[in-house]
Design a protein around this motif. Structure first.
Motif, PDB file in Angstrom:
ATOM      1  N   ARG A 120      10.466  -5.307  -6.049  1.00  0.00           N
ATOM      2  CA  ARG A 120      11.727  -4.829  -6.625  1.00  0.00           C
ATOM      3  C   ARG A 120      12.148  -3.635  -5.790  1.00  0.00           C
ATOM      4  NH1 ARG A 120       8.474  -5.112 -11.260  1.00  0.00           N
ATOM      5  NH2 ARG A 120       8.823  -6.969 -12.549  1.00  0.00           N
ATOM      6  N   ARG A 121      13.243  -3.750  -5.068  1.00  0.00           N
ATOM      7  CA  ARG A 121      13.709  -2.659  -4.217  1.00  0.00           C
ATOM      8  C   ARG A 121      14.506  -1.648  -5.033  1.00  0.00           C
ATOM      9  NH1 ARG A 121      12.456  -7.803  -1.885  1.00  0.00           N
ATOM     10  NH2 ARG A 121      12.545  -7.699   0.395  1.00  0.00           N
ATOM     11  N   THR A 122      14.181  -0.377  -4.849  1.00  0.00           N
ATOM     12  CA  THR A 122      14.996   0.707  -5.402  1.00  0.00           C
ATOM     13  C   THR A 122      15.429   1.587  -4.242  1.00  0.00           C
ATOM     14  OG1 THR A 122      13.169   2.275  -5.744  1.00  0.00           O
ATOM     15  CG2 THR A 122      13.570   0.660  -7.489  1.00  0.00           C
ATOM     16  N   ALA A 123      16.213   2.612  -4.546  1.00  0.00           N
ATOM     17  CA  ALA A 123      16.700   3.500  -3.484  1.00  0.00           C
ATOM     18  C   ALA A 123      15.563   4.255  -2.816  1.00  0.00           C
ATOM     19  CB  ALA A 123      17.726   4.483  -4.057  1.00  0.00           C
ATOM     20  N   ARG A 124      14.462   4.464  -3.539  1.00  0.00           N
ATOM     21  CA  ARG A 124      13.404   5.327  -3.016  1.00  0.00           C
ATOM     22  C   ARG A 124      12.069   4.625  -2.829  1.00  0.00           C
ATOM     23  NH1 ARG A 124      13.412  10.863  -6.322  1.00  0.00           N
ATOM     24  NH2 ARG A 124      12.054  11.407  -4.567  1.00  0.00           N
ATOM     25  N   SER A 125      11.902   3.422  -3.350  1.00  0.00           N
ATOM     26  CA  SER A 125      10.587   2.798  -3.246  1.00  0.00           C
ATOM     27  C   SER A 125      10.703   1.283  -3.348  1.00  0.00           C
ATOM     28  CB  SER A 125       9.665   3.317  -4.357  1.00  0.00           C
ATOM     29  OG  SER A 125      10.142   2.902  -5.629  1.00  0.00           O
ATOM     30  N   ALA A 126       9.565   0.638  -3.114  1.00  0.00           N
ATOM     31  CA  ALA A 126       9.456  -0.816  -3.277  1.00  0.00           C
ATOM     32  C   ALA A 126       8.321  -1.082  -4.256  1.00  0.00           C
ATOM     33  CB  ALA A 126       9.184  -1.479  -1.931  1.00  0.00           C
ATOM     34  N   GLU A 127       8.662  -1.613  -5.434  1.00  0.00           N
ATOM     35  CA  GLU A 127       7.665  -1.842  -6.477  1.00  0.00           C
ATOM     36  C   GLU A 127       7.262  -3.311  -6.498  1.00  0.00           C
ATOM     37  OE1 GLU A 127       9.345  -0.557 -10.132  1.00  0.00           O
ATOM     38  OE2 GLU A 127       9.535   1.545  -9.513  1.00  0.00           O
ATOM     39  N   LEU A 128       5.969  -3.554  -6.628  1.00  0.00           N
ATOM     40  CA  LEU A 128       5.464  -4.922  -6.649  1.00  0.00           C
ATOM     41  C   LEU A 128       5.894  -5.647  -7.923  1.00  0.00           C
ATOM     42  CD1 LEU A 128       1.857  -4.230  -5.370  1.00  0.00           C
ATOM     43  CD2 LEU A 128       3.532  -5.680  -4.209  1.00  0.00           C
ATOM     44  N   ARG A 185       0.825  -1.217   0.000  1.00  0.00           N
ATOM     45  CA  ARG A 185       0.000   0.000   0.000  1.00  0.00           C
ATOM     46  C   ARG A 185       0.856   1.262   0.000  1.00  0.00           C
ATOM     47  NH1 ARG A 185      -5.328  -0.646   3.849  1.00  0.00           N
ATOM     48  NH2 ARG A 185      -5.629  -2.888   3.689  1.00  0.00           N
ATOM     49  N   GLU A 186       1.913   1.233   0.817  1.00  0.00           N
ATOM     50  CA  GLU A 186       2.715   2.444   1.003  1.00  0.00           C
ATOM     51  C   GLU A 186       3.794   2.618  -0.051  1.00  0.00           C
ATOM     52  OE1 GLU A 186       2.119   4.746   3.110  1.00  0.00           O
ATOM     53  OE2 GLU A 186       0.591   3.775   4.328  1.00  0.00           O
ATOM     54  N   GLY A 187       4.203   1.515  -0.694  1.00  0.00           N
ATOM     55  CA  GLY A 187       5.287   1.605  -1.669  1.00  0.00           C
ATOM     56  C   GLY A 187       6.636   1.884  -1.039  1.00  0.00           C
ATOM     57  N   SER A 188       6.741   1.622   0.280  1.00  0.00           N
ATOM     58  CA  SER A 188       7.975   1.942   1.006  1.00  0.00           C
ATOM     59  C   SER A 188       8.027   1.121   2.285  1.00  0.00           C
ATOM     60  CB  SER A 188       8.011   3.437   1.340  1.00  0.00           C
ATOM     61  OG  SER A 188       8.919   3.720   2.379  1.00  0.00           O
ATOM     62  N   PHE A 189       9.195   0.554   2.598  1.00  0.00           N
ATOM     63  CA  PHE A 189       9.361  -0.186   3.840  1.00  0.00           C
ATOM     64  C   PHE A 189       9.305   0.759   5.040  1.00  0.00           C
ATOM     65  CE2 PHE A 189      10.626  -3.309   0.848  1.00  0.00           C
ATOM     66  CZ  PHE A 189      10.595  -4.542   1.474  1.00  0.00           C
ATOM     67  N   THR A 190       9.868   1.949   4.885  1.00  0.00           N
ATOM     68  CA  THR A 190       9.877   2.914   5.992  1.00  0.00           C
ATOM     69  C   THR A 190       8.465   3.372   6.331  1.00  0.00           C
ATOM     70  OG1 THR A 190      12.080   3.677   5.346  1.00  0.00           O
ATOM     71  CG2 THR A 190      10.795   5.123   6.763  1.00  0.00           C
ATOM     72  N   ARG A 191       7.685   3.728   5.288  1.00  0.00           N
ATOM     73  CA  ARG A 191       6.310   4.181   5.546  1.00  0.00           C
ATOM     74  C   ARG A 191       5.446   3.037   6.073  1.00  0.00           C
ATOM     75  NH1 ARG A 191       7.267   7.009   0.678  1.00  0.00           N
ATOM     76  NH2 ARG A 191       6.036   5.511  -0.538  1.00  0.00           N
ATOM     77  N   ALA A 192       5.711   1.815   5.607  1.00  0.00           N
ATOM     78  CA  ALA A 192       4.965   0.666   6.118  1.00  0.00           C
ATOM     79  C   ALA A 192       5.241   0.464   7.605  1.00  0.00           C
ATOM     80  CB  ALA A 192       5.339  -0.586   5.333  1.00  0.00           C
ATOM     81  N   ALA A 193       6.484   0.661   8.010  1.00  0.00           N
ATOM     82  CA  ALA A 193       6.831   0.522   9.428  1.00  0.00           C
ATOM     83  C   ALA A 193       6.076   1.544  10.264  1.00  0.00           C
ATOM     84  CB  ALA A 193       8.344   0.689   9.609  1.00  0.00           C
ATOM     85  N   ARG A 194       5.985   2.776   9.766  1.00  0.00           N
ATOM     86  CA  ARG A 194       5.220   3.801  10.488  1.00  0.00           C
ATOM     87  C   ARG A 194       3.747   3.426  10.555  1.00  0.00           C
ATOM     88  NH1 ARG A 194       8.562   7.810   7.775  1.00  0.00           N
ATOM     89  NH2 ARG A 194       6.907   8.141   6.246  1.00  0.00           N
ATOM     90  N   ARG A 195       3.225   2.882   9.470  1.00  0.00           N
ATOM     91  CA  ARG A 195       1.812   2.484   9.431  1.00  0.00           C
ATOM     92  C   ARG A 195       1.514   1.402  10.475  1.00  0.00           C
ATOM     93  NH1 ARG A 195      -1.747   2.630   4.768  1.00  0.00           N
ATOM     94  NH2 ARG A 195      -3.598   1.353   5.146  1.00  0.00           N
TER      95      ARG A 195
END
Length: 292
Positions: free
Chosen positions: A49-57, A14-24
């Motif tokens: 697929r991990r990138t420097a700025r996001s996590a793409e499904l 949902r968040e497209g980010s491990f960091t934002r998911a952790a906050r959620r």
């Protein structure tokens, strides 16, 4: 099957980010990463697929997200049902908007009525705002000229008019109203073609045979206002986005084809969640007062 791992996956999707998911989820980012790694290793697949700025499904991840989204959406509805009699004293809601101007009065009312609620604001263009809602990165969105969608519940809250903005030295600065023909051949600075405001303006110009001289295409209303303020050309903005800037004059443009309708929206299956109901209630209360 480990539901903690699935919930971590759902949050990242949902968040497209491990960091934002952790906050959620109110857990650490390494914990989220560990859950995803364990899930991928157990079932021998790659979900992101991990990138420097996001996590793409990945395709497999997208297929799983189609299942976990409704699953944990139902969990949230169950939690809301069980707590229906509790006061809204805490919580968090993500709201996606394509303009901060239309949402800020609503946020002020929300903070006054429910000061314990934390709001995460997601800013983007009209397409990005709609996608954030459909992908469940946001619970509520403010949409402009939104098309009917079977998964969305919408309630109209405002109508805006297309306006011209010019600096005070411009020959049109003293006008109280403009006709579209006043802009035929005029030097203009406009939003990008995908902007809803730009689409409305272009559609009206084509209908009435108006051909402005477009000097610049800019990717934000703030840039359009800045360009108009320094005299590069006439800018086009929504009447709800003009703000208060002493350097420019804002002039409404007449014509039936120069308005936009704004709605508050949520996923239809989540419209009865308590916090979403509260936000909708505040938005529609203000709309009713404004129409009196």
């Amino acid at each position: 099957m480990n539901l903690f791992q699935l919930r971590a996956f759902d949050a990242v999707s949902r968040e497209g980010s491990f960091t934002r998911a952790a906050r959620r989820l109110c857990i650490s980012q390494p914990a989220v990463t560990g859950h995803i790694k364990a899930l991928e290793e157990r079932y021998d697949l790659v979900l992101f697929r991990r990138t420097a700025r996001s996590a793409e499904l990945t395709p497999q991840g997208r297929a799983l997200a189609d299942l976990t989204g409704p699953l944990f959406g139902l969990v949230e509805q169950a939690e809301d049902l069980l707590e229906a009699n509790r006061t809204l004293v805490s919580g968090r809601i993500e709201i996606a908007v394509d303009s901060p101007h239309i949402v800020m009065p609503l946020l002020a009312r929300l903070q006054a009525r429910h000061p314990g609620i934390v709001v995460g604001l997601i800013l983007g263009n009209a397409a990005e705002t709609r996608e954030a809602l459909l992908a469940e990165r946001a619970s509520v969105a403010m949409l402009t000229d939104a098309e009917i969608h079977p998964d969305l519940h919408l309630e109209e809250i405002a109508v805006s008019r297309i306006c011209a903005v010019v600096n005070h030295a411009h020959p049109l600065a003293g006008r109280e109203m403009l006709h579209l023909r006043d802009l035929d051949g005029a030097a203009m600075v406009l939003r990008e073609p995908s902007s809803v405001t730009r689409k409305t303006f272009d559609r009206a110009c084509r209908k009435h045979g108006i051909v402005p001289a477009v000097l610049m295409e800019l990717d934000s209303r703030e840039a359009v206002i800045e360009a108009a303020a320094v005299g590069i050309g006439i800018g086009i903005v929504s009447s709800l986005e003009c703000g208060s800037d002493a350097r420019i004059a804002t002039i409404p443009i007449t014509g039936p084809d120069l308005t936009n309708r704004h709605a508050i929206a949520c996923l239809a299956r989540r419209r009865n969640l308590r916090l979403i109901r509260a936000v909708f209630g505040l938005a529609t209360e203000a709309d009713a007062r404004d129409s009196e």
